[in-house]
Design an enzyme around this catalytic site. Structure first.
Site, PDB file in Angstrom:
ATOM      1  N   CYS A 126       0.854  -1.195   0.000  1.00 49.33           N
ATOM      2  CA  CYS A 126       0.000   0.000   0.000  1.00 49.33           C
ATOM      3  C   CYS A 126       0.888   1.243   0.000  1.00 49.33           C
ATOM      4  O   CYS A 126       1.648   1.479   0.953  1.00 49.33           O
ATOM      5  CB  CYS A 126      -0.922  -0.018   1.214  1.00 49.33           C
ATOM      6  SG  CYS A 126      -1.912   1.475   1.415  1.00 49.33           S
ATOM      7  N   CYS A 129      -0.001   3.614   2.879  1.00 45.73           N
ATOM      8  CA  CYS A 129       0.523   3.139   4.170  1.00 45.73           C
ATOM      9  C   CYS A 129       2.009   3.457   4.300  1.00 45.73           C
ATOM     10  O   CYS A 129       2.479   3.851   5.372  1.00 45.73           O
ATOM     11  CB  CYS A 129       0.289   1.637   4.309  1.00 45.73           C
ATOM     12  SG  CYS A 129      -1.435   1.108   4.214  1.00 45.73           S
TER      13      CYS A 129
END
Length: 253
Positions: A126, A129
């Site tokens: 991600c 993230c």
């Protein structure tokens, strides 16, 4: 005398048998090839050539010797180069503990007491993230009294499904007997959500009773997906010794 001197014995330095070579000039090619192969040079006249019978180092032999002296040795590069840390392992603070199982999550929330706990759901693939990770580590360093629990989505997909986590990065705030306080998703662009939730719930609260942790429906969902095994032993009521107090078996059928 000419017949006697027409034959020359040549000895090789490699312990070969002596070979008789004719000095007849009709075979110069074969004689020269043989002499060069054993490292000697033959001349028709000893007076004109001062190194008759002496060893001559051939350049081709030098090349072979050099190759024998220098040879490749296999070396494992993993012993020389340290393994690089992954991005979610960098900058971790002492109050950041990665969750390794559903049981670990349940135990961490139950044993946190009245401390504020932030569960951080992330994925190695991600991009949001990854970009938000340094900021979360900064918040953890500024608030050592808060417990941060990172959860790797790729390792615990079934657990995340049971907890209804489908968007990343995702955060949940827990505290003592109050249980879950809030849950939301945010990135660097919407980091204000995290700051507002941190300012709102980072105040001293006294809750009555033990820490609540996960909700009952979440525990049942984890148990149904076999991510969590817990025994809830029900206390059976003591049966009376009187025969009339016991229901007949036929009545239960």
């Amino acid at each position: 005398m000419a017949d006697v001197m027409s034959t020359v014995s040549v000895f090789s330095s490699c312990r070969c048998r002596p070979s008789s070579i004719s000095s007849d000039m009709t075979k110069p090619l074969s004689t020269n090839l043989f002499c060069s192969s054993i490292g000697f040079v033959r001349s028709s006249s000893s007076s004109k050539n001062g190194f008759l019978g002496r060893r001559l180092v051939v350049e081709r032999q030098k090349g072979k010797a050099a190759k024998r002296d220098f040879h490749a040795v296999p070396v494992k590069m993993d012993h020389l180069i340290a393994k690089g840390m992954r991005w979610w392992e960098k900058g971790l603070q002492p109050n950041m503990k990665e969750i390794i199982s559903a049981q670990d999550l349940v135990d961490s929330l139950m044993h946190a007491g009245d401390k504020l706990v932030i569960v951080d759901f992330f994925s190695p693939g991600c991009a949001g993230c990854k970009s938000l990770h340094p900021k979360i580590c900064q918040f953890a360093g500024q608030n050592p009294h808060i417990l941060f629990l990172p959860v790797n989505y790729e390792k615990h997909k079934s657990m995340c499904y049971s907890l209804n986590v489908h968007v990343l990065p995702f955060f949940r705030f827990y505290r003592g007997a109050h249980g879950r306080l809030c849950s939301f998703s945010c990135t660097n662009a919407t980091i204000k959500k995290f700051k507002d939730a941190l300012a709102k719930h980072n105040t001293d609260r006294s809750g009555l009773g033990p820490a609540k942790g996960l909700e009952e429906k979440e525990l049942l969902a984890l148990a149904a997906s076999r991510d969590l095994c817990f025994d809830q032993t029900k206390k059976e009521r003591p049966l009376s010794g009187a025969p009339e107090a016991m229901e007949p078996v036929s009545a239960l059928l």
